[in-house]
Design a protein around this motif. Structure first.
Motif, short mmCIF file in Angstrom:
data_model
loop_
_atom_site.label_atom_id
_atom_site.label_comp_id
_atom_site.label_asym_id
_atom_site.label_seq_id
_atom_site.Cartn_x
_atom_site.Cartn_y
_atom_site.Cartn_z
N ASP A 128 -49.29 -13.48 67.29
CA ASP A 128 -49.33 -12.06 66.95
C ASP A 128 -48.25 -11.32 67.75
O ASP A 128 -48.19 -11.45 68.97
CB ASP A 128 -50.73 -11.53 67.29
N ILE A 129 -47.45 -10.54 67.08
CA ILE A 129 -46.37 -9.81 67.76
C ILE A 129 -46.91 -8.83 68.81
O ILE A 129 -46.23 -8.50 69.76
CB ILE A 129 -45.44 -9.09 66.76
N SER A 130 -48.14 -8.39 68.66
CA SER A 130 -48.71 -7.46 69.66
C SER A 130 -49.18 -8.19 70.91
O SER A 130 -49.47 -7.55 71.91
CB SER A 130 -49.85 -6.66 69.04
N ASN A 131 -49.21 -9.51 70.88
CA ASN A 131 -49.60 -10.30 72.05
C ASN A 131 -48.34 -10.66 72.83
O ASN A 131 -47.53 -11.46 72.39
CB ASN A 131 -50.32 -11.57 71.60
N PRO A 132 -48.16 -10.08 74.03
CA PRO A 132 -46.92 -10.30 74.78
C PRO A 132 -46.69 -11.75 75.24
O PRO A 132 -45.62 -12.06 75.75
CB PRO A 132 -47.02 -9.35 75.96
N THR A 133 -47.68 -12.62 75.06
CA THR A 133 -47.48 -14.03 75.43
C THR A 133 -47.18 -14.90 74.21
O THR A 133 -47.02 -16.11 74.35
CB THR A 133 -48.72 -14.59 76.15
N PRO B 278 -45.06 -16.42 70.85
CA PRO B 278 -43.69 -16.63 70.41
C PRO B 278 -43.18 -15.53 69.47
O PRO B 278 -42.00 -15.20 69.50
CB PRO B 278 -43.75 -17.98 69.69
N ALA B 279 -44.06 -14.96 68.67
CA ALA B 279 -43.66 -13.86 67.78
C ALA B 279 -43.18 -12.67 68.61
O ALA B 279 -42.17 -12.02 68.26
CB ALA B 279 -44.81 -13.45 66.87
N TYR B 280 -43.87 -12.37 69.69
CA TYR B 280 -43.46 -11.28 70.57
C TYR B 280 -42.09 -11.60 71.18
O TYR B 280 -41.20 -10.75 71.21
CB TYR B 280 -44.49 -11.08 71.67
N PHE B 281 -41.93 -12.83 71.65
CA PHE B 281 -40.64 -13.25 72.22
C PHE B 281 -39.52 -13.04 71.22
O PHE B 281 -38.49 -12.45 71.53
CB PHE B 281 -40.71 -14.72 72.64
N GLN B 282 -39.72 -13.52 70.01
CA GLN B 282 -38.67 -13.46 69.00
C GLN B 282 -38.37 -12.03 68.56
O GLN B 282 -37.21 -11.65 68.45
CB GLN B 282 -39.07 -14.29 67.78
N GLN B 283 -39.40 -11.24 68.30
CA GLN B 283 -39.19 -9.94 67.68
C GLN B 283 -39.09 -8.79 68.67
O GLN B 283 -38.31 -7.86 68.45
CB GLN B 283 -40.29 -9.69 66.66
#
Length: 166
Positions: free
Chosen positions: A41-46, A48-53
């Protein structure tokens, strides 16, 4: 015989299309930043989606250059902070080039770009053992055209995450 030949070519084309990465006509994982299917989930700072986006997984280079711009250093500093917090990931840095120049030249240039990123992340505290590099030269473009708008996005290094726990 001609119909059989056409049927075989059509079947091969369909199979090739089914196996390709929809975001990259040349396959590969430059558009995926995680080995596996779950980006999180991009809202989860841990995740991979957060890392990428939210942080960003790629830095760009000037023509025939492998030195990091100030913008690239800022983005890589954010990547390093994320990697320090998320120690269960290692990375592969993919080096890429635009279509100008020979294949051998671009493979070497992509390697220099990937190594620049690796060295910078290492200088920020990311263990060299967590960082691998690979060069694709001009073999995996994001954009395909023969002008600067395409060249500029193809001159890049992409940080690909690998979760050691999966």
């Amino acid at each position: 015989m001609k119909k059989l030949k056409n049927a075989i070519l059509f079947t091969a084309l369909v199979m090739l299309t089914a196996c390709s990465n929809s975001g990259n006509p040349f396959g590969g994982n430059s558009n995926d930043t995680f080995f596996g299917n779950d980006m999180g989930d991009i809202s989860n700072p841990t995740s991979p989606a957060y890392f990428q986006q939210a942080i960003g997984d790629r830095v760009f280079f000037a023509i025939d250059q492998s030195n990091l711009s100030p913008e690239a250093m800022n983005l890589l500093s954010s990547q390093a902070n994320w990697l320090m917090t998320n120690g269960d990931y290692e990375i592969i840095v993919e080096g890429h080039a635009d279509e100008q120049g020979t294949r051998d030249y671009n493979v070497a240039l992509g390697a220099r770009r990937a190594n620049s990123v690796k060295e910078y992340l290492n200088s920020l505290g990311i263990a060299a053992s967590r960082i691998q590099t690979v060069s694709y030269g001009k073999e995996r473009p994001i954009e395909i055209c023969s002008n600067e708008s395409c060249y500029s996005v193809n001159r890049r290094a992409v940080t690909v995450l690998n979760n050691l726990g999966s």
